[in-house]
Design a protein around this motif. Structure first.
Motif, PDB file in Angstrom:
ATOM      1  N   PHE A 115      29.872 -26.569 -22.567  1.00 29.89           N
ATOM      2  CA  PHE A 115      29.983 -26.773 -21.099  1.00 29.89           C
ATOM      3  C   PHE A 115      29.223 -27.642 -20.834  1.00 29.89           C
ATOM      4  O   PHE A 115      27.450 -26.996 -21.033  1.00 29.89           O
ATOM      5  N   VAL A 116      28.385 -29.830 -19.889  1.00 35.56           N
ATOM      6  CA  VAL A 116      27.950 -29.839 -19.728  1.00 35.56           C
ATOM      7  C   VAL A 116      27.910 -30.687 -18.536  1.00 35.56           C
ATOM      8  O   VAL A 116      28.917 -30.600 -17.931  1.00 35.56           O
ATOM      9  N   ASP A 117      26.667 -31.277 -18.227  1.00 38.57           N
ATOM     10  CA  ASP A 117      26.683 -32.278 -16.462  1.00 38.57           C
ATOM     11  C   ASP A 117      27.605 -33.685 -16.736  1.00 38.57           C
ATOM     12  O   ASP A 117      27.215 -33.635 -18.502  1.00 38.57           O
ATOM     13  N   GLY A 118      27.025 -34.297 -16.034  1.00 32.88           N
ATOM     14  CA  GLY A 118      26.908 -35.472 -15.626  1.00 32.88           C
ATOM     15  C   GLY A 118      26.261 -36.257 -16.664  1.00 32.88           C
ATOM     16  O   GLY A 118      26.250 -36.980 -17.715  1.00 32.88           O
ATOM     17  N   GLY A 119      24.932 -35.874 -16.482  1.00 33.29           N
ATOM     18  CA  GLY A 119      23.642 -37.025 -17.243  1.00 33.29           C
ATOM     19  C   GLY A 119      23.777 -36.113 -18.809  1.00 33.29           C
ATOM     20  O   GLY A 119      23.251 -37.319 -19.651  1.00 33.29           O
ATOM     21  N   ILE A 120      24.207 -35.241 -19.136  1.00 36.18           N
ATOM     22  CA  ILE A 120      24.452 -35.201 -20.634  1.00 36.18           C
ATOM     23  C   ILE A 120      25.725 -35.330 -21.355  1.00 36.18           C
ATOM     24  O   ILE A 120      25.650 -35.908 -22.405  1.00 36.18           O
ATOM     25  N   LEU A 121      26.606 -35.377 -21.060  1.00 36.14           N
ATOM     26  CA  LEU A 121      27.844 -35.920 -20.603  1.00 36.14           C
ATOM     27  C   LEU A 121      27.374 -37.588 -21.017  1.00 36.14           C
ATOM     28  O   LEU A 121      28.067 -38.186 -22.119  1.00 36.14           O
ATOM     29  N   ALA A 122      26.799 -38.058 -20.184  1.00 32.53           N
ATOM     30  CA  ALA A 122      26.680 -39.708 -19.824  1.00 32.53           C
ATOM     31  C   ALA A 122      25.084 -40.152 -21.531  1.00 32.53           C
ATOM     32  O   ALA A 122      25.889 -40.853 -21.814  1.00 32.53           O
ATOM     33  N   ALA A 123      24.708 -39.218 -21.719  1.00 37.37           N
ATOM     34  CA  ALA A 123      23.511 -39.009 -22.957  1.00 37.37           C
ATOM     35  C   ALA A 123      24.405 -38.843 -24.277  1.00 37.37           C
ATOM     36  O   ALA A 123      24.148 -39.684 -25.055  1.00 37.37           O
ATOM     37  N   LEU A 124      25.367 -38.009 -24.301  1.00 35.77           N
ATOM     38  CA  LEU A 124      25.630 -38.016 -25.280  1.00 35.77           C
ATOM     39  C   LEU A 124      26.617 -39.561 -25.899  1.00 35.77           C
ATOM     40  O   LEU A 124      26.947 -39.230 -27.137  1.00 35.77           O
ATOM     41  N   ALA A 125      27.309 -39.907 -24.808  1.00 30.33           N
ATOM     42  CA  ALA A 125      28.628 -40.757 -25.242  1.00 30.33           C
ATOM     43  C   ALA A 125      27.486 -41.517 -25.712  1.00 30.33           C
ATOM     44  O   ALA A 125      27.841 -43.303 -26.289  1.00 30.33           O
ATOM     45  N   ALA A 126      25.951 -42.050 -24.371  1.00 34.74           N
ATOM     46  CA  ALA A 126      25.571 -43.570 -25.242  1.00 34.74           C
ATOM     47  C   ALA A 126      24.924 -42.797 -26.410  1.00 34.74           C
ATOM     48  O   ALA A 126      24.253 -44.265 -27.104  1.00 34.74           O
ATOM     49  N   GLY A 127      24.509 -42.013 -26.377  1.00 40.41           N
ATOM     50  CA  GLY A 127      23.652 -41.853 -28.188  1.00 40.41           C
ATOM     51  C   GLY A 127      24.791 -41.959 -29.473  1.00 40.41           C
ATOM     52  O   GLY A 127      24.988 -41.298 -30.224  1.00 40.41           O
ATOM     53  N   GLY A 128      26.485 -41.892 -29.135  1.00 39.24           N
ATOM     54  CA  GLY A 128      26.796 -42.026 -29.894  1.00 39.24           C
ATOM     55  C   GLY A 128      26.816 -41.147 -30.368  1.00 39.24           C
ATOM     56  O   GLY A 128      27.468 -40.539 -32.077  1.00 39.24           O
ATOM     57  N   ALA A 129      27.218 -39.493 -29.828  1.00 41.06           N
ATOM     58  CA  ALA A 129      27.697 -37.995 -30.837  1.00 41.06           C
ATOM     59  C   ALA A 129      28.695 -38.232 -30.979  1.00 41.06           C
ATOM     60  O   ALA A 129      29.485 -38.093 -30.440  1.00 41.06           O
ATOM     61  N   HIS A 130      28.982 -36.958 -32.124  1.00 40.75           N
ATOM     62  CA  HIS A 130      30.539 -36.726 -32.236  1.00 40.75           C
ATOM     63  C   HIS A 130      30.567 -35.493 -32.389  1.00 40.75           C
ATOM     64  O   HIS A 130      30.073 -34.708 -33.823  1.00 40.75           O
ATOM     65  N   LEU A 131      31.226 -35.172 -31.903  1.00 38.41           N
ATOM     66  CA  LEU A 131      31.449 -33.336 -31.285  1.00 38.41           C
ATOM     67  C   LEU A 131      32.499 -32.921 -32.362  1.00 38.41           C
ATOM     68  O   LEU A 131      33.666 -34.165 -32.397  1.00 38.41           O
ATOM     69  N   PRO A 132      32.628 -32.110 -32.523  1.00 33.29           N
ATOM     70  CA  PRO A 132      33.966 -31.956 -34.335  1.00 33.29           C
ATOM     71  C   PRO A 132      34.860 -31.499 -32.649  1.00 33.29           C
ATOM     72  O   PRO A 132      35.198 -31.503 -31.354  1.00 33.29           O
TER      73      PRO A 132
END
Length: 521
Positions: A115-132
């Motif tokens: 569970f994430v808010d919009g700020g974390i969602l954007a950070a994950l996308a910008a950081g190129g994070a790859h979730l399983p």
């Protein structure tokens, strides 16, 4: 006066059950306030039910984990309680973490949903994070006109299949890197949280409590105030971002009775020139933990802020807690108090031998009914954190060095890892920092040890300048070195605009050591 006695032991109960009981008995009572939003206990309970039912619909079974990361919100609290109601544990993660760290922690926890808010969602996308692929994301906050959680959440009135929570089940995994680096998942059980709930009754938590929390919800500092407030039927007021002026306005408007703050927040509040203009007469008790709380600041709070002041000394890992009822012991403000009732606090030397002579300094170890199960997936780290006495009883090592006085009050020197060993002499940075803060040019200071070819280690200081001061670093260092013994002299001093701190106010000395080595503050 003496501290209130601990309540008689009550039969175990869990937080979701206690919230449900409040919803039945006092459905209209306000449970949660975040900005302009207010939820009654009936509304919070119904939202938690929908979260629990939705998790069960998706196949989550008791013992599974969900991860949560975002700012303080109604949805954050509801997800936390709902996951617990379904028998799951919660891994609240720090928004200040890098995207890669967030992914690593969620994976390490074995999270079934993130569970994430919009700020974390954007950070994950910008950081190129790859979730399983098997770790779906669910957004906590609203998207356009869409209500929070709506695409995932089951409809109004949804009820989960009841789950009987075992006290030994994990309540949460708190990833605490503190100031040491790699995050470790600290597993805390429902039994440990129940112990916190019972202890809170000693500090006046009840259905009339109004608690203002301005620290992030991933922190144990916040949770030890959040959990008992809701368990006892009080009103929880969350402040997503701390601001001293706004904090005082909210405290006055909401008639706040209880507060949990870290020392740097107390410092900023007391420094406001308009502090005394606010009506804070509703306060019954204020708490502090997580970082060194200087005696002069405690004295200022006692003198100008109504209600009692209690300092907790302990660790997220649990073990033992010391409590200083500052309003009852004004001559002991330099200490962190005495062991809490039922808590066994001892000192050991570097070889693990117990120290029993009053005044001896050693590492603090503790034992109580509130202890972590261990570090998640890290048995070796768990073993490093444990000490066993001659009877085989398990204690948690704190890494702090301290000593007891004749009255049983504990004074801390420093973190063991922060102690500087120079030429074979032990140097406690807190002693040196206290001397620096006594100079009129100094607003704040931190001392760390750096490698020295001649002495093994040598102390250096990072100092925040008082506004309007123009002293040179060399002049301040010369003054300091005239005040202390030869072995305590600083080999270097740098002015800095501010000291690096964690979200709950701890000075990040690891970063200072790295900054010195890099030649930049």
């Amino acid at each position: 006066m003496t501290p209130p006695a601990a309540p008689e032991s009550l039969p175990f109960s869990d937080l979701p059950t206690l919230v449900a009981a409040q919803a039945r008995q006092r459905p209209a009572a306000t449970a949660l306030v975040v900005g302009e939003r207010r939820l009654s206990y009936a509304e919070l309970d119904a939202l938690a039910d929908r979260v629990a039912a939705s998790l069960q619909r998706d196949g989550a079974l008791p013992g599974a984990v969900v991860a949560v990361c975002g700012g303080s919100s109604v949805e954050y609290v509801a997800v936390f309680i709902g996951a617990l109601r379904a028998g799951l544990a919660v891994a609240p993660l720090a928004p200040s973490s890098t995207p890669a760290q967030l992914v690593d922690m969620a994976v390490d926890a074995g999270a079934r949903r993130f569970f994430v808010d919009g700020g974390i969602l954007a950070a994950l996308a910008a950081g190129g994070a790859h979730l399983p692929a098997d770790l779906p994301l669910t957004r906590l906050d609203a998207v356009d006109a869409q209500s929070p959680l709506a695409p995932w959440l089951m409809g109004a009135g949804a009820k989960p299949t009841p789950v009987a929570i075992d006290p030994a089940w994990p309540f949460n995994l708190i990833y605490s890197s503190g100031t040491t680096g790699t995050p470790k998942g600290i597993v805390q059980s429902h039994a440990m949280r129940w112990a916190h709930i019972q202890r809170a009754a000693m500090s006046g938590y009840d259905a009339t409590t109004v608690t203002l929390v301005a620290t992030p919800l991933y922190s144990n500092t916040s949770l030890v105030a959040v959990i008992p407030t809701l368990a006892w039927g009080g009103c929880l007021v969350l402040m997503p971002k701390f601001d001293a002026a706004a904090y005082l306005r909210i405290a006055q408007a909401e008639r706040v009775s209880h507060a949990m703050l870290v020392p740097v927040q107390y410092q900023r509040l007391m420094a406001r020139p308009d502090f005394d203009s606010f009506d804070l007469s509703s306060f019954r008790m204020k708490f502090c933990t997580s970082a060194p709380f200087l005696a002069p600041l405690k004295a200022d709070v006692l003198a100008r802020w109504p209600g009692g002041l209690v300092e907790y000394y302990g660790m997220t890992e649990g073990g033992g807690t010391c409590i200083l009822h500052a309003h009852l012991h004004p001559t002991k403000l330099h200490t962190v108090g005495q062991p809490a009732e039922g808590h066994d606090i001892r000192l050991i030397d570097e070889d693990g031998r117990e120290l029993t002579t009053v005044g001896e300094s050693g590492e603090v170890v503790g034992r109580s009914n509130g202890m972590m199960t261990g570090y998640h997936n890290q048995p070796a780290k768990t073993a490093e954190a444990e000490w066993f006495d001659a009877q085989g009883q398990r204690f948690i090592r704190t890494g702090d060095v301290g000593r007891f006085d004749a009255d049983g009050f504990l004074t801390l020197h420093d973190r063991r890892k922060d102690m500087v060993i120079s030429g074979g002499f032990n140097i406690y940075p807190s002693d040196l920092e206290a001397v620096l803060r006594g100079h009129p040019a100094v607003a704040d200071a931190a001392v760390v040890g750096i490698p020295s070819a001649e002495w093994g280690e040598t102390p250096v200081a990072f100092v925040v300048r008082q506004a309007g001061n123009a002293d040179s670093a060399e002049a301040l260092r010369d003054w300091f070195n005239q005040q202390v013994g030869k072995t305590q002299r600083l080999s270097g001093l740098r002015w800095v605009d501010e000291l690096p701190r964690s979200a709950i106010g701890k000075v990040l000395k690891r970063e200072l050591r790295e900054a010195w080595a890099a030649g930049a503050a």
